[in-house]
Design a protein around this motif. Structure first.
Motif, PDB file in Angstrom:
ATOM      1  N   GLU A 268     -10.584 -13.721  -7.455  1.00 26.68           N
ATOM      2  CA  GLU A 268     -10.974 -13.571  -8.886  1.00 26.68           C
ATOM      3  C   GLU A 268     -11.999 -14.395  -9.414  1.00 26.68           C
ATOM      4  OE1 GLU A 268      -6.690 -11.789 -10.556  1.00 26.68           O
ATOM      5  OE2 GLU A 268      -7.104 -13.967 -10.388  1.00 26.68           O
ATOM      6  N   GLY A 269     -12.615 -13.711 -10.479  1.00 26.71           N
ATOM      7  CA  GLY A 269     -13.734 -14.760 -11.310  1.00 26.71           C
ATOM      8  C   GLY A 269     -15.037 -14.693 -10.454  1.00 26.71           C
ATOM      9  N   ASN A 270     -15.404 -13.801  -9.726  1.00 24.21           N
ATOM     10  CA  ASN A 270     -16.444 -13.902  -9.169  1.00 24.21           C
ATOM     11  C   ASN A 270     -16.888 -15.160  -8.302  1.00 24.21           C
ATOM     12  OD1 ASN A 270     -18.990 -12.679  -8.215  1.00 24.21           O
ATOM     13  ND2 ASN A 270     -20.145 -13.789  -9.747  1.00 24.21           N
ATOM     14  N   CYS A 271     -15.621 -15.614  -7.534  1.00 28.46           N
ATOM     15  CA  CYS A 271     -15.737 -16.711  -6.619  1.00 28.46           C
ATOM     16  C   CYS A 271     -15.516 -16.311  -5.003  1.00 28.46           C
ATOM     17  CB  CYS A 271     -14.870 -17.794  -6.972  1.00 28.46           C
ATOM     18  SG  CYS A 271     -14.994 -18.508  -8.609  1.00 28.46           S
ATOM     19  N   SER A 272     -15.978 -16.945  -4.075  1.00 35.23           N
ATOM     20  CA  SER A 272     -15.879 -16.612  -2.650  1.00 35.23           C
ATOM     21  C   SER A 272     -15.675 -17.945  -1.902  1.00 35.23           C
ATOM     22  CB  SER A 272     -16.806 -15.648  -2.245  1.00 35.23           C
ATOM     23  OG  SER A 272     -18.088 -16.295  -2.096  1.00 35.23           O
ATOM     24  N   VAL A 273     -14.994 -17.536  -0.770  1.00 32.51           N
ATOM     25  CA  VAL A 273     -14.795 -18.721   0.458  1.00 32.51           C
ATOM     26  C   VAL A 273     -15.303 -18.179   1.647  1.00 32.51           C
ATOM     27  CG1 VAL A 273     -13.474 -20.470   1.328  1.00 32.51           C
ATOM     28  CG2 VAL A 273     -13.324 -19.796  -1.060  1.00 32.51           C
ATOM     29  N   VAL A 274     -16.206 -18.660   2.452  1.00 34.29           N
ATOM     30  CA  VAL A 274     -16.466 -18.265   3.824  1.00 34.29           C
ATOM     31  C   VAL A 274     -16.064 -19.607   4.672  1.00 34.29           C
ATOM     32  CG1 VAL A 274     -18.102 -17.414   5.319  1.00 34.29           C
ATOM     33  CG2 VAL A 274     -18.311 -16.823   2.894  1.00 34.29           C
ATOM     34  N   VAL A 275     -15.431 -18.937   5.839  1.00 34.76           N
ATOM     35  CA  VAL A 275     -15.092 -19.744   7.045  1.00 34.76           C
ATOM     36  C   VAL A 275     -15.409 -19.235   8.214  1.00 34.76           C
ATOM     37  CG1 VAL A 275     -13.177 -21.135   8.053  1.00 34.76           C
ATOM     38  CG2 VAL A 275     -12.810 -20.134   5.799  1.00 34.76           C
ATOM     39  N   ARG A 276     -16.346 -20.173   8.935  1.00 34.82           N
ATOM     40  CA  ARG A 276     -17.006 -19.988  10.203  1.00 34.82           C
ATOM     41  C   ARG A 276     -16.965 -20.924  11.096  1.00 34.82           C
ATOM     42  NH1 ARG A 276     -21.996 -20.775  12.559  1.00 34.82           N
ATOM     43  NH2 ARG A 276     -22.652 -22.031  10.825  1.00 34.82           N
ATOM     44  N   PRO A 277     -16.129 -20.831  12.213  1.00 34.94           N
ATOM     45  CA  PRO A 277     -16.207 -21.812  13.415  1.00 34.94           C
ATOM     46  C   PRO A 277     -17.479 -21.719  14.377  1.00 34.94           C
ATOM     47  CG  PRO A 277     -14.914 -20.052  13.813  1.00 34.94           C
ATOM     48  CD  PRO A 277     -15.411 -19.620  12.608  1.00 34.94           C
ATOM     49  N   SER A 278     -17.976 -22.576  14.972  1.00 30.15           N
ATOM     50  CA  SER A 278     -18.995 -22.629  15.735  1.00 30.15           C
ATOM     51  C   SER A 278     -18.409 -21.996  17.320  1.00 30.15           C
ATOM     52  CB  SER A 278     -19.588 -24.109  16.264  1.00 30.15           C
ATOM     53  OG  SER A 278     -20.176 -24.118  17.127  1.00 30.15           O
ATOM     54  N   GLY A 279     -19.112 -21.402  17.940  1.00 30.85           N
ATOM     55  CA  GLY A 279     -19.050 -20.784  19.067  1.00 30.85           C
ATOM     56  C   GLY A 279     -19.249 -21.777  20.337  1.00 30.85           C
ATOM     57  N   THR A 280     -19.772 -22.663  20.298  1.00 29.12           N
ATOM     58  CA  THR A 280     -20.067 -23.598  21.257  1.00 29.12           C
ATOM     59  C   THR A 280     -19.867 -25.146  21.183  1.00 29.12           C
ATOM     60  OG1 THR A 280     -22.375 -24.026  20.335  1.00 29.12           O
ATOM     61  CG2 THR A 280     -21.985 -22.015  21.856  1.00 29.12           C
ATOM     62  N   GLU A 281     -19.232 -25.691  19.960  1.00 29.03           N
ATOM     63  CA  GLU A 281     -18.538 -26.958  19.845  1.00 29.03           C
ATOM     64  C   GLU A 281     -17.562 -26.918  18.701  1.00 29.03           C
ATOM     65  OE1 GLU A 281     -21.726 -29.264  18.131  1.00 29.03           O
ATOM     66  OE2 GLU A 281     -22.511 -27.610  16.671  1.00 29.03           O
ATOM     67  N   PRO A 282     -16.658 -27.756  18.776  1.00 31.53           N
ATOM     68  CA  PRO A 282     -15.490 -27.833  18.011  1.00 31.53           C
ATOM     69  C   PRO A 282     -15.924 -28.455  16.375  1.00 31.53           C
ATOM     70  CG  PRO A 282     -15.775 -29.954  19.367  1.00 31.53           C
ATOM     71  CD  PRO A 282     -16.549 -29.083  19.740  1.00 31.53           C
ATOM     72  N   LYS A 283     -16.571 -27.337  15.667  1.00 34.93           N
ATOM     73  CA  LYS A 283     -16.894 -27.511  14.527  1.00 34.93           C
ATOM     74  C   LYS A 283     -16.808 -26.344  13.652  1.00 34.93           C
ATOM     75  CE  LYS A 283     -20.785 -29.891  13.963  1.00 34.93           C
ATOM     76  NZ  LYS A 283     -22.433 -30.054  13.697  1.00 34.93           N
ATOM     77  N   LEU A 284     -16.090 -26.590  12.535  1.00 32.91           N
ATOM     78  CA  LEU A 284     -15.785 -25.379  11.694  1.00 32.91           C
ATOM     79  C   LEU A 284     -16.380 -25.619  10.169  1.00 32.91           C
ATOM     80  CD1 LEU A 284     -12.436 -23.670  11.207  1.00 32.91           C
ATOM     81  CD2 LEU A 284     -13.586 -24.319   9.213  1.00 32.91           C
ATOM     82  N   LYS A 285     -17.089 -24.511   9.650  1.00 29.48           N
ATOM     83  CA  LYS A 285     -17.949 -24.779   8.270  1.00 29.48           C
ATOM     84  C   LYS A 285     -17.273 -24.024   7.237  1.00 29.48           C
ATOM     85  CE  LYS A 285     -22.316 -26.142  10.177  1.00 29.48           C
ATOM     86  NZ  LYS A 285     -23.687 -25.732  10.190  1.00 29.48           N
ATOM     87  N   LEU A 286     -16.976 -24.563   5.934  1.00 28.61           N
ATOM     88  CA  LEU A 286     -16.470 -23.884   4.926  1.00 28.61           C
ATOM     89  C   LEU A 286     -17.643 -23.854   3.757  1.00 28.61           C
ATOM     90  CD1 LEU A 286     -13.992 -22.931   3.363  1.00 28.61           C
ATOM     91  CD2 LEU A 286     -13.761 -25.499   2.789  1.00 28.61           C
TER      92      LEU A 286
END
Length: 314
Positions: A268-286
């Motif tokens: 709500e309120g024109n906000c968003s969250v994207v979660v994407r893990p790396s496919g080749t190393e143990p790293k996750l981005k937010l």
């Protein structure tokens, strides 16, 4: 064997053969041999052959070694010719001066705009809402990069024109172009335009975009990330007091996009969250995007969203 030793052996060998018979020059021959036979495996440049274009770009930006940086950028562009960030960084590194860089960035921006329209990613009635279409974001960031370079060169009139054009395409101003435009007007001592800018702020508010990266050490890192993504896919109905309106799970393929392990929460309120893990190393981005009436309120909302997601991820 070190990279320098390999190159020396190649040079000695190629000096003994007649390259003209094969229609090759020395540089081309070296590049072909290194690429096809992967002789630089030990240098780290060709590790993780399944890296995506975005991951190659990330590696390039993390590297302090210029040849390695350029190799990753070249790989990123080979994998995805529309990786505008990689192409823009290559232009920056290869340009002789700022004016030539501006010229090349202009050509790249024109190419990107043509491709967006040719592929029907944007239509004429999308003007004003570009950043809301994910595929347009690299293009807007490219235009913003050119805007900053105009400022670095002291080209204020061109910078003003570029800023106004970005706002025409992206009225929500997710990159904070109005801040830059306000500085330009202050420099020009143009009170009338500053007041007009305040009216735009009152209409659209303030947009804040942030990025967080989380690393997971050890062989259990990938498994932990998979568990986190599975947990995020179910049971989340609200974040920081904002209801989740829609959850896009791109692992199923959405809007013609290829399947990818990416989640996007529309709040709500024109906000968003994207979660994407790396496919080749143990790293996750937010990735967090917040729209509010002013900078202070946007910061408060972003902090609450970030705190809640960090608790879910760690």
């Amino acid at each position: 064997m070190k990279k320098e030793e390999i190159l020396q052996l190649l040079e000695n060998y190629l000096e003994d053969i007649n390259l003209e018979d094969d229609g090759m020059n020395f540089e081309t021959a070296v590049e072909e041999i290194l690429f096809h036979h992967n002789l630089l495996k030990g240098s780290g440049l060709y590790e993780n052959e399944d890296l995506s274009s975005d991951e190659c770009y990330d590696r390039a930006m993390e590297s302090d070694d210029l040849p390695e940086k350029m190799e990753y950028l070249n790989r990123a562009v080979r994998l995805d010719p529309m990786n505008l960030e990689a192409r823009a960084e290559k232009i920056h590194l290869e340009s002789e001066d700022s004016l030539s860089e501006l010229e090349e960035l202009g050509k790249l921006a024109q190419f990107a705009e043509e491709m967006l329209k040719k592929n029907h990613i944007v239509e004429d009635d999308d003007e004003g809402s570009y950043y809301g279409i994910p595929e347009t974001r690299p293009y807007i960031r490219l235009r913003f990069r050119r805007l900053r370079l105009y400022l670095d060169c002291g080209m204020m009139n061109k910078a003003e024109k570029e800023a106004m054009d970005i706002l025409r395409l992206n009225e929500m101003d997710n990159l904070g172009v109005r801040f830059t435009l306000g500085c330009i007007y202050a420099f020009q001592e143009n009170r009338e335009k500053l007041e007009k800018l305040d009216e735009i702020y009152a209409k659209h508010g303030y947009c804040l975009n942030t990025l967080y990266s989380f690393e997971f050490e050890g062989s259990a890192g990938f498994e932990k990330m998979n568990n986190i993504m599975a947990s995020l896919r179910s049971g989340i109905t609200s974040v920081a007091g904002k209801n989740v309106k829609t959850l896009n799970d791109y692992s199923k393929g959405i809007d013609g996009l290829p399947k990818s392990d990416v989640l996007k929460f529309f709040l709500e309120g024109n906000c968003s969250v994207v979660v994407r893990p790396s496919g080749t190393e143990p790293k996750l981005k937010l990735y967090i995007s917040v729209s509010e009436k002013d900078k202070e309120k946007a910061g408060e909302v972003e902090a609450k969203i970030a705190e809640e997601f960090k608790a879910k991820i760690k």
